[in-house]
Design an enzyme around this catalytic site. Sequence first.
Site, PDB file in Angstrom:
ATOM      1  N   ASP A   1       0.831  -1.207   0.000  1.00 11.32           N
ATOM      2  CA  ASP A   1       0.000   0.000   0.000  1.00 11.32           C
ATOM      3  C   ASP A   1       0.863   1.253   0.000  1.00 11.32           C
ATOM      4  OD1 ASP A   1      -1.690  -2.272   1.349  1.00 11.32           O
ATOM      5  OD2 ASP A   1      -3.063  -0.789   0.494  1.00 11.32           O
TER       6      ASP A   1
HETATM    7  C1  LIG Z   1      -2.370  -4.248  -5.333  1.00 10.49           C
HETATM    8  S1  LIG Z   1      -3.360  -4.017  -3.908  1.00 10.49           S
HETATM    9  C2  LIG Z   1      -2.213  -3.608  -2.722  1.00 10.49           C
HETATM   10  C3  LIG Z   1      -2.739  -3.784  -1.298  1.00 10.49           C
HETATM   11  O1  LIG Z   1      -4.019  -3.153  -1.078  1.00 10.49           O
HETATM   12  C4  LIG Z   1      -4.802  -4.022  -0.220  1.00 10.49           C
HETATM   13  O2  LIG Z   1      -5.419  -3.334   0.820  1.00 10.49           O
HETATM   14  P1  LIG Z   1      -7.042  -3.256   0.908  1.00 10.49           P
HETATM   15  O3  LIG Z   1      -7.610  -4.580   0.504  1.00 10.49           O
HETATM   16  O4  LIG Z   1      -7.291  -2.903   2.361  1.00 10.49           O
HETATM   17  O5  LIG Z   1      -7.428  -2.120  -0.022  1.00 10.49           O
HETATM   18  C5  LIG Z   1      -3.806  -4.990   0.337  1.00 10.49           C
HETATM   19  O6  LIG Z   1      -3.080  -4.445   1.418  1.00 10.49           O
HETATM   20  C6  LIG Z   1      -2.943  -5.211  -0.879  1.00 10.49           C
HETATM   21  O7  LIG Z   1      -1.771  -5.893  -0.618  1.00 10.49           O
END
Ligand SMILES: CSC[C@H]1O[C@H](OP(=O)(O)O)[C@H](O)[C@@H]1O
Length: 389
Positions: free
Chosen positions: A250
């Site tokens: 992220d």
């Molecule tokens: C390519 S997505 C990167 C990252 O985003 C996700 O978070 P969320 O599901 O809370 O939006 C997750 O941490 C992924 O690894």
Amino acid sequence: MVLEAIRYKPGSLQILNQLKLPHQEEYDEVKNSTDGWHAIKEMRTRGAPAIAIVAALSLAVELQTGAVSDQAEEVSAFIIEKLDYLVTSRPTAVNLADAARKLKKIVESAAKHASSTGDAVKKAYCDAAAQMLISDVADNQGIGKYGAAWIEQQAGGGQVSVLTHCNTGSLATAGYGTALGVIRSLHANGSLKRAFCTETRPYNQGSRLTAFELVHDNIPATLVTDSMASALLRLRGPTERIAAIVVGADRVAANGDTANKIGTYQLAITAKHHGVKFLVAAPRTTIDLHTKSGADITIEERPGKEMTFIKGPRYDGVDLDLSQVETVSIAAKGIDVWNPAFDVTPAELIDGIITELGVVEKSAEGVFDLSLAMEAHNETVKPTSVGGL
Ligand SMILES: CSC[C@H]1O[C@H](OP(=O)(O)O)[C@H](O)[C@@H]1O
């Protein structure tokens, strides 16, 4: 059929409601930046790259369908105000703030031209927002190519099994995916023995979304509990060893510390203990040179009810009744809850950061130099072969 988390054409934006997956594939209309903000906040759309793209396109649709001034400066001010609002939806993933910063520069530049009009500024914004969809897929295919080649090189040939956490595929991006893009590329190369995906409590991105994508693509895969993942690195025999753990990100700080889904840090510790390679797959839009280290990354805390309740179709012991979606409590009433959505993995536990231009490895001194990858934003650095930028 290709999985589409985001459907966009001028004047229309639809997102696949990820709270309904894997049992129901429902698209929600996003008519403006307010709809976009709520879709991101409620995690009906999620994934670091995807939330930036949906935010940008939600404002594009608002501009294309709503009545906005024909004065360049007024349109510019309107866009900047809406981008600042959209950035407040989720704090940890840098992609959203990074996209807003870049889009603001484009809009301010367009508005500066004396002959500029409101329509010219709107067009400059909408074209840039639409380009994000195209660029992200290209980035992910580069990540897949370089990540797969790096793992194949490390394995010295033959098929490999890899483990991934959370969802980083077509449901978290504009398509193909980051860490899941590496798995797709390994599979396409005939190098993948099996992918292991963790459930990824409490939102269950793994069991609901990654498993959905892997089944959809007919990729050999096994779902494991978050706690089982670490044991996998020990339990499986030498012929079935997990060759690498590949996760998304992220926000990658300037020193390589990486914020990613909660549970990533413990996987990195276990990988180090068992001598398994630990890789972060992230486009350069996720690298943030303005954040010095993981200590400076804001970690989003989500509502406790997302941990203490689960939702799904009724199961009668034989099949699912999709017409009966139930929400049930799985925790003692009255218990305090702490629900951070991310954790930070220190650079020392990361063997490589896979970008669309190549895999960045640490120097002999054990330090990541991500500036080279970022300078390539200006295309000053040609894409590299595997092994490092
Ligand atoms: C390519 S997505 C990167 C990252 O985003 C996700 O978070 P969320 O599901 O809370 O939006 C997750 O941490 C992924 O690894």
